[in-house]
Every structure is written in structure tokens, then in C-alpha cells.
Design a protein around this motif. Sequence first.
Motif, PDB file in Angstrom:
ATOM      1  N   ARG A  32      -9.878  28.029  -3.191  1.00 27.98           N
ATOM      2  CA  ARG A  32      -9.559  28.737  -1.945  1.00 27.98           C
ATOM      3  C   ARG A  32      -8.080  28.638  -1.607  1.00 27.98           C
ATOM      4  NH1 ARG A  32     -13.264  26.733   2.504  1.00 27.98           N
ATOM      5  NH2 ARG A  32     -12.893  24.766   1.487  1.00 27.98           N
ATOM      6  N   ASP A  35      -5.918  31.126  -3.757  1.00 32.52           N
ATOM      7  CA  ASP A  35      -5.874  32.522  -3.311  1.00 32.52           C
ATOM      8  C   ASP A  35      -4.633  32.850  -2.483  1.00 32.52           C
ATOM      9  OD1 ASP A  35      -8.263  33.019  -4.578  1.00 32.52           O
ATOM     10  OD2 ASP A  35      -9.479  32.861  -2.761  1.00 32.52           O
ATOM     11  N   GLU A 126     -10.231  21.829   2.270  1.00 33.47           N
ATOM     12  CA  GLU A 126     -10.525  22.352   3.611  1.00 33.47           C
ATOM     13  C   GLU A 126      -9.414  21.990   4.591  1.00 33.47           C
ATOM     14  OE1 GLU A 126     -12.659  24.439   6.432  1.00 33.47           O
ATOM     15  OE2 GLU A 126     -13.142  24.258   4.309  1.00 33.47           O
ATOM     16  N   LEU A 129      -6.267  24.039   3.899  1.00 25.14           N
ATOM     17  CA  LEU A 129      -6.409  25.414   4.383  1.00 25.14           C
ATOM     18  C   LEU A 129      -6.166  25.499   5.881  1.00 25.14           C
ATOM     19  CD1 LEU A 129      -9.494  26.594   2.323  1.00 25.14           C
ATOM     20  CD2 LEU A 129      -7.183  27.541   2.208  1.00 25.14           C
TER      21      LEU A 129
END
Length: 172
Positions: A32, A35, A126, A129
Motif C-alpha cells: 500500500r 502505490d 498502516e 500511511l
Amino acid sequence: MSHQPKLIPDPFEFARREDALRGELDARNLPRVQDVLRKTEEVQPVSYALRGYRLEGKSYMAVEASAELLMQCQRCLGDVRCTVEVDSRLLLVPRGEPLPDDELEEDDFDPVHAWRDFDVLAAVEEELLLALPLAPTHEDCSVPVAKGNGDDTSPFAALRGFKASGGAKTDD
């Protein structure tokens, strides 16, 4: 980057013993986060540390991370290096138990469901992000200007004529 364990077998025991875990990884290996990164062969290092502890009968995990990430500047669209620092606390809640909503008003921790085989890299990803800048930019960046090719015509000049003619012609 050094190889570190990716799972904590029992996060509640980890917190009770006040264990700690440190490691390094390449941000390009976090799906993630990858990206939002510029495509490069260059390693994008992330250092992280997790520390378990108990407070007032509850289990917590402190997550710290720092990263140097290569992202796209949202002004000039060039490469920009972003330093990302994470320092957060997670309240470990056993799976099946509801997350406490009365304590959500506190900003100093986030409740998460935890169970055996706590995924360290998922937790680090997490938190990274959540700490990423919404619109990364250079500190001294300005809007890009047209290259000096002698064409000072606005790319929207053709639209001016389109509006004056009443729109596109269609075959009836």
C-alpha cells in the motif's frame, strides 16, 4: 536491509513482558505504501521499533518508524524526498471484543484488534500511511512554467473558438 521477524506470536504477552522489536525494511516491499512512491530502483529505507507495555490493566504497543520516501511533488510533478516520522500507540483489544468507543476521544492511542501472530509489517505500513503527507511538495517549489519553445499560445486557446461557435457540430 536486515531480515527481521514479521510476526509477534502473542502481542498480549509481548506487552506484558515489555518486549521490544527493531528492524529495517525497504518501503517498496510494503504494497500500500508502494502505490504512492515514485518508481525507482533505489532502496527507500524504513526503520521501525515496536515496544509492548501495560498501563492500567490494558495492553499497548508503541510503534515508531522513520522513512525517507521518494514521492511525486504535487506542484511540479518532479521527485521529492519526504521524511516521514511515526510515533503512535496502539491499544491491543482481543479479537471478538468490541473496540472501545468511549476512549476514542483520546488522541494518544488507537484501538486495534489483536490476536496471535500480530503482523508487524502491516502495523508499520498502516502507521506510515497515516503519516504520509496528503500532497507532497518541495519547500521552495513553484508551479511549472511552459518551456521556452516560442509558442506562447495557451493550451486553452482552442476552446475559446469552440465556445464562440456554439459547440461541436454533429451529423443529424
